[in-house]
Design a protein around this motif. Structure first.
Motif, PDB file in Angstrom:
ATOM      1  N   ILE A   2      54.870  30.639  41.137  1.00 46.77           N
ATOM      2  CA  ILE A   2      53.738  31.246  41.855  1.00 46.77           C
ATOM      3  C   ILE A   2      54.171  31.502  43.291  1.00 46.77           C
ATOM      4  N   ASP A   3      53.925  32.706  43.769  1.00 46.76           N
ATOM      5  CA  ASP A   3      54.258  33.064  45.147  1.00 46.76           C
ATOM      6  C   ASP A   3      52.947  33.275  45.903  1.00 46.76           C
ATOM      7  N   ILE A   4      52.696  32.431  46.900  1.00 43.07           N
ATOM      8  CA  ILE A   4      51.386  32.468  47.571  1.00 43.07           C
ATOM      9  C   ILE A   4      51.371  33.347  48.821  1.00 43.07           C
ATOM     10  N   HIS A   5      52.490  34.008  49.139  1.00 42.40           N
ATOM     11  CA  HIS A   5      52.552  34.821  50.372  1.00 42.40           C
ATOM     12  C   HIS A   5      53.467  36.005  50.124  1.00 42.40           C
ATOM     13  N   CYS A   6      52.882  37.214  50.052  1.00 47.09           N
ATOM     14  CA  CYS A   6      53.676  38.395  49.716  1.00 47.09           C
ATOM     15  C   CYS A   6      52.958  39.660  50.171  1.00 47.09           C
ATOM     16  N   HIS A   7      53.750  40.617  50.647  1.00 45.66           N
ATOM     17  CA  HIS A   7      53.203  41.883  51.144  1.00 45.66           C
ATOM     18  C   HIS A   7      53.494  42.994  50.140  1.00 45.66           C
ATOM     19  N   ILE A   8      52.881  42.861  48.968  1.00 45.11           N
ATOM     20  CA  ILE A   8      53.172  43.736  47.845  1.00 45.11           C
ATOM     21  C   ILE A   8      52.177  44.887  47.701  1.00 45.11           C
ATOM     22  N   LEU A   9      51.037  44.826  48.368  1.00 45.97           N
ATOM     23  CA  LEU A   9      50.053  45.894  48.238  1.00 45.97           C
ATOM     24  C   LEU A   9      50.531  47.129  48.997  1.00 45.97           C
ATOM     25  N   PRO A  10      50.423  48.310  48.398  1.00 47.66           N
ATOM     26  CA  PRO A  10      50.986  49.511  49.023  1.00 47.66           C
ATOM     27  C   PRO A  10      50.137  50.062  50.169  1.00 47.66           C
ATOM     28  N   GLU A  11      50.818  50.522  51.211  1.00 43.96           N
ATOM     29  CA  GLU A  11      50.219  51.288  52.307  1.00 43.96           C
ATOM     30  C   GLU A  11      49.232  50.507  53.173  1.00 43.96           C
ATOM     31  N   LEU A  12      49.325  49.170  53.169  1.00 44.09           N
ATOM     32  CA  LEU A  12      48.387  48.390  53.973  1.00 44.09           C
ATOM     33  C   LEU A  12      49.010  47.823  55.241  1.00 44.09           C
ATOM     34  N   ASP A  13      50.325  47.532  55.186  1.00 46.39           N
ATOM     35  CA  ASP A  13      50.982  46.953  56.365  1.00 46.39           C
ATOM     36  C   ASP A  13      52.455  47.320  56.348  1.00 46.39           C
ATOM     37  N   LEU A  19      53.171  53.062  46.115  1.00 45.46           N
ATOM     38  CA  LEU A  19      52.923  52.384  44.848  1.00 45.46           C
ATOM     39  C   LEU A  19      54.238  52.075  44.149  1.00 45.46           C
ATOM     40  N   GLU A  20      55.186  52.995  44.206  1.00 40.76           N
ATOM     41  CA  GLU A  20      56.483  52.749  43.563  1.00 40.76           C
ATOM     42  C   GLU A  20      57.189  51.556  44.208  1.00 40.76           C
ATOM     43  N   ASP A  21      57.038  51.411  45.528  1.00 47.34           N
ATOM     44  CA  ASP A  21      57.588  50.227  46.204  1.00 47.34           C
ATOM     45  C   ASP A  21      56.961  48.953  45.633  1.00 47.34           C
ATOM     46  N   SER A  22      55.647  48.985  45.444  1.00 47.91           N
ATOM     47  CA  SER A  22      54.941  47.824  44.896  1.00 47.91           C
ATOM     48  C   SER A  22      55.434  47.493  43.498  1.00 47.91           C
ATOM     49  N   LEU A  23      55.607  48.512  42.679  1.00 46.58           N
ATOM     50  CA  LEU A  23      56.077  48.293  41.308  1.00 46.58           C
ATOM     51  C   LEU A  23      57.511  47.772  41.297  1.00 46.58           C
ATOM     52  N   GLU A  24      58.322  48.276  42.217  1.00 46.70           N
ATOM     53  CA  GLU A  24      59.698  47.791  42.326  1.00 46.70           C
ATOM     54  C   GLU A  24      59.713  46.318  42.732  1.00 46.70           C
ATOM     55  N   MET A  25      58.858  45.956  43.676  1.00 45.91           N
ATOM     56  CA  MET A  25      58.746  44.553  44.068  1.00 45.91           C
ATOM     57  C   MET A  25      58.252  43.707  42.903  1.00 45.91           C
ATOM     58  N   ALA A  26      57.305  44.229  42.160  1.00 47.51           N
ATOM     59  CA  ALA A  26      56.761  43.495  41.014  1.00 47.51           C
ATOM     60  C   ALA A  26      57.840  43.230  39.969  1.00 47.51           C
ATOM     61  N   ARG A  27      58.644  44.224  39.691  1.00 51.69           N
ATOM     62  CA  ARG A  27      59.736  44.039  38.719  1.00 51.69           C
ATOM     63  C   ARG A  27      60.735  43.002  39.219  1.00 51.69           C
ATOM     64  N   ASN A 198      59.768  43.713  50.783  1.00 51.13           N
ATOM     65  CA  ASN A 198      60.460  44.767  50.025  1.00 51.13           C
ATOM     66  C   ASN A 198      61.494  44.104  49.124  1.00 51.13           C
ATOM     67  N   THR A 199      62.388  44.896  48.565  1.00 51.02           N
ATOM     68  CA  THR A 199      63.415  44.344  47.671  1.00 51.02           C
ATOM     69  C   THR A 199      64.803  44.380  48.307  1.00 51.02           C
ATOM     70  N   THR A 200      64.853  44.674  49.609  1.00 49.37           N
ATOM     71  CA  THR A 200      66.156  44.781  50.267  1.00 49.37           C
ATOM     72  C   THR A 200      66.266  43.799  51.431  1.00 49.37           C
ATOM     73  N   THR A 201      65.681  44.146  52.562  1.00 50.32           N
ATOM     74  CA  THR A 201      65.835  43.320  53.766  1.00 50.32           C
ATOM     75  C   THR A 201      64.932  42.096  53.778  1.00 50.32           C
ATOM     76  N   ARG A 202      63.789  42.152  53.090  1.00 52.98           N
ATOM     77  CA  ARG A 202      62.840  41.022  53.063  1.00 52.98           C
ATOM     78  C   ARG A 202      62.427  40.777  51.617  1.00 52.98           C
ATOM     79  N   ARG A 203      63.413  40.404  50.812  1.00 57.13           N
ATOM     80  CA  ARG A 203      63.156  40.217  49.383  1.00 57.13           C
ATOM     81  C   ARG A 203      62.609  38.823  49.093  1.00 57.13           C
ATOM     82  N   PHE A 204      62.397  38.526  47.808  1.00 57.06           N
ATOM     83  CA  PHE A 204      61.680  37.303  47.437  1.00 57.06           C
ATOM     84  C   PHE A 204      62.455  36.021  47.749  1.00 57.06           C
ATOM     85  N   CYS A 205      63.649  35.863  47.241  1.00 60.05           N
ATOM     86  CA  CYS A 205      64.493  34.676  47.507  1.00 60.05           C
ATOM     87  C   CYS A 205      63.856  33.363  47.044  1.00 60.05           C
TER      88      CYS A 205
END
Length: 255
Positions: A2-13, A19-27, A198-205
């Motif tokens: 479970i990840d309790i802190h994530c900026h996955i919603l598109p176009e908010l911050d 949306l494709e960014d969000s889906l890429e993060m989700a995958r 995102n999936t590059t500079t600030r990925r999940f880890c």
């Protein structure tokens, strides 16, 4: 996981921009073993305002897209709110979201360079109103790095904290990694989360951070952090060992 802190919603911050960014993060999250994410867009930080009603709407829309794209991930609503004097009023007006909307846990973000004078009183008042404040990424706050007793006093009085996975793994640099280790060892933090943008500079880890915790501190510490994330979803009481003070000399010595 479970990840309790994530900026996955598109176009908010400054997280997912499309949306494709969000889906890429989700995958990427699913590939790491994450099955549930609390979406926590920035709120009231001087640049972004994301009121509860809109966050809930965007979470619902993204969950629909995840289902349509066969991505086995659940998104829950939350906010990463910059500390401000209206937090309790906004909670009562339902403009500020507790994590998972129905829990009593509330993220509080401090400025990166200092701790506002009214912080102690506000954290107390939040608890008095029936909520549990969680300070996000305290390991990256310059005043707390220089004077960790401030963090100790907050935790001693009931405030919880969440460190970032990338801080655990050293991706913010060795100094922040070492301070994060001190925070963990002194029982001054209760959660580890990705704070992914995102999936590059600030990925999940997150899986990498948990592996680091397992290797450095053992299974008990690992289970403590993983179980606490589950307790937030269930709105159960998070507990930990009594906090300890971090020696000032040790902290200054890491620089």
């Amino acid at each position: 996981m479970i990840d309790i802190h994530c900026h996955i919603l598109p176009e908010l911050d400054d997280g997912a921009q499309t949306l494709e960014d969000s889906l890429e993060m989700a995958r990427a999250a699913v590939q790491e073993g994450i099955h549930t994410i609390i979406a926590t867009p920035h709120h009231m930080n001087g640049k972004y305002i994301n009121l509860a009603e809109n966050v809930i709407k965007e979470v619902s829309a993204l969950n629909l897209q995840l289902k349509e794209n066969n991505i086995p991930l659940t998104i829950l609503p939350g906010q990463e709110t910059r500390i401000n004097g209206e937090m309790i009023n906004n909670l009562q007006r339902h403009q500020l979201l507790p994590l998972n909307q129905t829990s009593s846990y509330v993220f509080v973000e401090l400025p990166s360079d200092h701790v506002p004078r009214y912080t102690t009183q506000l954290l107390f008042d939040i608890q008095l109103a029936g909520y549990r404040p969680i300070i996000v990424h305290p390991e990256r706050n310059q005043q707390l790095i220089q004077n960790p007793d401030v963090l100790y006093k907050m935790v001693e009085k009931g405030t919880l904290t969440q460190v970032t996975a990338a801080s655990v793994t050293g991706k913010f640099g060795k100094n922040i990694q070492k301070f994060t280790q001190k925070i963990i060892e002194a029982n001054l933090t209760h959660f580890i989360a990705s704070d992914a943008h995102n999936t590059t500079t600030r990925r999940f880890c997150l899986s990498e951070a948990y592996e680091e915790i397992r290797n450095r501190y053992g299974e008990d510490f690992l289970h403590f952090f993983m179980e606490n994330a589950e307790l937030i979803l269930e709105n159960q009481t998070v507990v930990g060992e009594p906090p300890e003070k971090i020696g000032r000399k040790k902290i200054l010595g890491i620089f």
